[in-house]
Design an enzyme around this catalytic site. Structure first.
Site, mmCIF file in Angstrom:
data_model
loop_
_atom_site.group_PDB
_atom_site.id
_atom_site.type_symbol
_atom_site.label_atom_id
_atom_site.label_comp_id
_atom_site.label_asym_id
_atom_site.label_seq_id
_atom_site.Cartn_x
_atom_site.Cartn_y
_atom_site.Cartn_z
ATOM 1 N N HIS A 47 33.611 34.710 40.024
ATOM 2 C CA HIS A 47 33.751 33.588 39.565
ATOM 3 C C HIS A 47 32.929 32.650 40.958
ATOM 4 C CE1 HIS A 47 33.962 33.511 44.078
ATOM 5 N NE2 HIS A 47 35.050 34.489 43.759
ATOM 6 N N GLU A 80 39.592 48.156 36.293
ATOM 7 C CA GLU A 80 38.942 46.893 35.762
ATOM 8 C C GLU A 80 38.252 47.256 34.940
ATOM 9 O OE1 GLU A 80 39.720 43.737 39.927
ATOM 10 O OE2 GLU A 80 37.241 44.385 39.391
ATOM 11 N N LYS A 134 43.485 44.975 33.851
ATOM 12 C CA LYS A 134 43.481 43.983 34.816
ATOM 13 C C LYS A 134 41.730 44.146 34.114
ATOM 14 C CE LYS A 134 42.750 45.115 38.978
ATOM 15 N NZ LYS A 134 43.238 45.157 40.627
ATOM 16 N N GLU A 190 46.954 38.378 39.985
ATOM 17 C CA GLU A 190 47.110 39.105 40.930
ATOM 18 C C GLU A 190 46.037 37.793 42.137
ATOM 19 O OE1 GLU A 190 45.361 42.626 40.959
ATOM 20 O OE2 GLU A 190 47.030 43.281 39.454
ATOM 21 N N ASP A 194 38.954 48.807 49.870
ATOM 22 C CA ASP A 194 39.238 50.220 49.537
ATOM 23 C C ASP A 194 39.252 50.908 51.071
ATOM 24 O OD1 ASP A 194 39.732 49.640 47.080
ATOM 25 O OD2 ASP A 194 37.458 50.455 46.343
ATOM 26 N N THR A 230 42.258 38.232 37.627
ATOM 27 C CA THR A 230 42.345 38.584 39.519
ATOM 28 C C THR A 230 42.206 36.492 39.868
ATOM 29 O OG1 THR A 230 40.719 38.737 39.913
ATOM 30 C CG2 THR A 230 42.023 40.791 39.597
ATOM 31 N N ALA A 256 42.943 37.905 45.017
ATOM 32 C CA ALA A 256 41.752 38.927 44.859
ATOM 33 C C ALA A 256 41.565 39.024 46.532
ATOM 34 C CB ALA A 256 40.917 38.059 44.593
ATOM 35 N N LEU A 257 42.192 38.682 47.503
ATOM 36 C CA LEU A 257 42.235 39.488 48.706
ATOM 37 C C LEU A 257 43.810 39.034 49.422
ATOM 38 C CD1 LEU A 257 38.898 37.108 49.132
ATOM 39 C CD2 LEU A 257 39.347 40.028 49.201
#
Length: 580
Positions: free
Chosen positions: A404, A286, A399, A484, A202, A446, A486-487
């Site tokens: 993980h 999400e 989403k 998607e 963000d 993600t 994630a980073l």
């Protein structure tokens, strides 16, 4: 996605970064509910066997040859224009290139995976105008020439309905959507009912609408609350979903009115330019609780997070559920022995593997209620979204977060605090997939780019195993799966991982299916740097070719090198201009 920056640096480099962490000991629990919704019995338990991760070599994996491929002849000119525009704001000429007619989620097998690119978070300014208009126009042209299917854009509740309830200003979004249409790009529009700021990646701050903030100030329990009384204003507590706490409307009614206004304002683009509506369901958009907030250093990877069920609305529901279950003593509070945000599972009585409260009768009751509240929240909003966009030609998606870390533990503590009732003995993603299937929605997941060995092994991270579990759940529920990263990742290793994962080829068998779409995070200065761009173009080409691709890799490499040679100066210019 919320992942620690230390961990992310390690992931970007393809090398694990050691964590400074405590020991790994154990924990037990208590409970909480909201009268705003009727509690349902959790789905019958499904056993999901997870093997404990063995030690992994922490040495960097050998560099893989980047996946590169050619672009259309028009690419050179288009990308040069994009670079100049980012540097000088020169108006870009009309788009050139081939039209790709496929819309949102594809229905056929083996035809490849269309790639979308996420737009910058601040594509529309706080003044409701397009940010850096001419540079944006040129960059869209470049994306189109590279074979990208479309773009994903956040449509922020906090911008559009900022000043007054029911007063919508679509300003910059109308112009941005027309830009996409002009260049022949499809659009995934995200109904972003959350605050921007406080999560990884963000770069700007966009709060909830001003009038919503005023209501939260009057009634702080509208915000998610942890057991220490900390409030989280990223997204309104789902405990008050059906209570008219927003100037006579319920939060779900506000979300529905927003989506209806979007539909009515852009009905001429639905099904043609706008092909997908992703419905925001929680923090970072999400479907989850804000259990691992990075803002103010509250949570750090790989902490287990904390339950978010202590506002009066959630506690009211917990109390009602406990009474229905004949266990009124369980309804006064949530687990009190689940540790705090940065603990590890074995540090807490509730999450420890042996005798942990998560695996007790009380734990089953509380986790069943907590996760069901999240499922009911998704159900309510999707019911509205489905009726609003019915027969409009757009697909609906949701989403789900890729949590993980500590996946290799028995309790899967971080998933539990986020609302995903997934443990060593229970599949928590099948109920989510089944809920989405009832509404014909796409399951967007993600962490598709991550590999197990890149993550800290002491935290039992297993993104590949998690993705496999999710893919199998979506196949069982017969719901489309989209992905998607994630980073931001621009290296060939990440691209190869996405290519492999998007083929859904697990254990040598994919059943002929592929992901219905992939959204690439995100359009920024780094993407337009020469090496990154050449790898990206090759990646898009291979994703579009899909499983039927039979092009000689050497040929692809030769053509890609030619592209790098003729575009490198312009790409370097663009990268410098974008970082100013």
């Amino acid at each position: 996605m919320a992942l620690s920056m230390t961990h992310q640096i390690g992931a970007l480099a393809g090398t694990p970064v050691p964590l400074e962490t405590g020991n790994t000991n154990s924990t037990e629990t208590t409970a909480t509910v909201c009268a705003a919704s009727v509690w349902k019995s959790p789905a019958s338990s499904l056993r999901c066997k997870v093997q404990k991760t063995d030690a992994v070599d922490f040495s960097p994996s050998p560099p893989m040859s980047p996946c590169r491929s050619p672009v259309l002849g028009a690419t050179r000119g288009d990308l040069s224009v994009a670079c100049r525009a980012f540097a000088t704001e020169v108006e870009a000429p009309p788009a050139r290139g081939v039209e790709y007619s496929r819309g949102g989620a594809q229905d056929k097998k083996g035809e490849g995976v269309p790639v979308y690119v996420m737009m910058p978070l601040d594509s529309v300014t706080m003044n409701n105008t397009v940010n850096r208009r001419k540079a944006m126009n040129a960059s869209l042209q470049a994306l189109k020439s590279a074979g990208v299917e479309g773009i994903m854009m956040d449509v922020w509740w906090g911008l559009v309905e900022r000043e007054a309830a029911g007063s919508y200003n679509w300003g910059g979004y109308a112009e941005l959507l027309e830009m996409a249409k002009k260049h022949g790009l499809k659009v995934q529009a995200v109904m972003s009912f959350h605050q921007c700021g406080g999560n990884v990646g963000d770069s700007v701050t966009i709060p909830l609408p001003k009038w919503v903030g005023e209501e939260i100030n009057k009634d702080p329990d509208l915000a998610y609350t942890d057991q220490w009384g900390r409030r989280n204003c990223e997204y309104l507590s789902l405990g008050c979903d059906t209570i008219p706490v927003l100037k006579g409307r319920t939060p779900v009614q506000c979300y529905a009115d927003f989506m209806r206004a979007f539909r009515d304002n852009f009905k001429h683009l639905l099904g043609d330019t706008i092909v997908e509506i992703q419905v925001g369901m929680g923090p970072a958009g999400e479907l989850r609780y804000p259990s691992y907030p990075e803002q103010n250093g509250t949570w750090r990877f790989p902490g287990i997070g904390a339950f978010q069920c202590y506002d009066k609305y959630m506690l009211s529901s917990l109390k009602a559920a406990a009474e229905v279950a004949g266990k009124s003593k369980w309804g006064s509070t949530g687990p009190t022995d689940a540790g705090e945000y940065n603990k590890w599972p074995e540090d807490t009585p509730f999450f420890r593997k042996e005798g942990g409260g998560w695996n007790s009768s009380y734990g089953e009751f509380f986790l069943g209620w907590y996760s069901q509240m999240l499922l009911d929240h998704g159900d309510r909003i999707l019911m509205s979204a489905k009726s609003i966009f019915e027969n409009s030609g757009v697909k609906i998606s949701v989403k789900i977060a890729g949590i993980h870390w500590h996946y290799g533990s028995r309790s899967h503590a971080p998933e539990l605090t986020a609302g995903y009732y997934n443990t060593r003995f229970r599949d928590g993603y099948l109920p989510i997939a089944q809920m989405l299937a009832r509404h014909g929605a796409i399951f967007n997941f993600t962490c598709i780019e991550m590999r197990d060995h890149e993550q800290p092994q002491d935290a039992l991270c297993a993104p590949e195993k998690l993705v496999k579990q999710v893919a199998l759940a979506t196949q069982k529920a017969k719901v489309p799966l989209a992905g998607e990263n994630a980073l931001p990742r621009y290296d060939g290793c990440a691209h190869e991982q996405i290519l492999q994962t998007s083929s859904l080829n697990f254990d040598g068998n994919s059943g002929g299916s592929e992901m219905c779409a992939f959204t690439y995070l995100r359009m920024n200065p780094q993407l337009f740097q020469a090496d990154n761009w050449s790898r990206f173009v090759g990646f898009v080409k291979k994703m579009k070719e899909g499983k039927g691709a039979n092009k000689c890799r050497e040929q692809v490499e030769r053509e890609a090198e030619h592209f790098v040679h003729i575009t490198e100066p312009s790409m370097q210019e663009a990268a410098v201009a974008l970082m100013r």
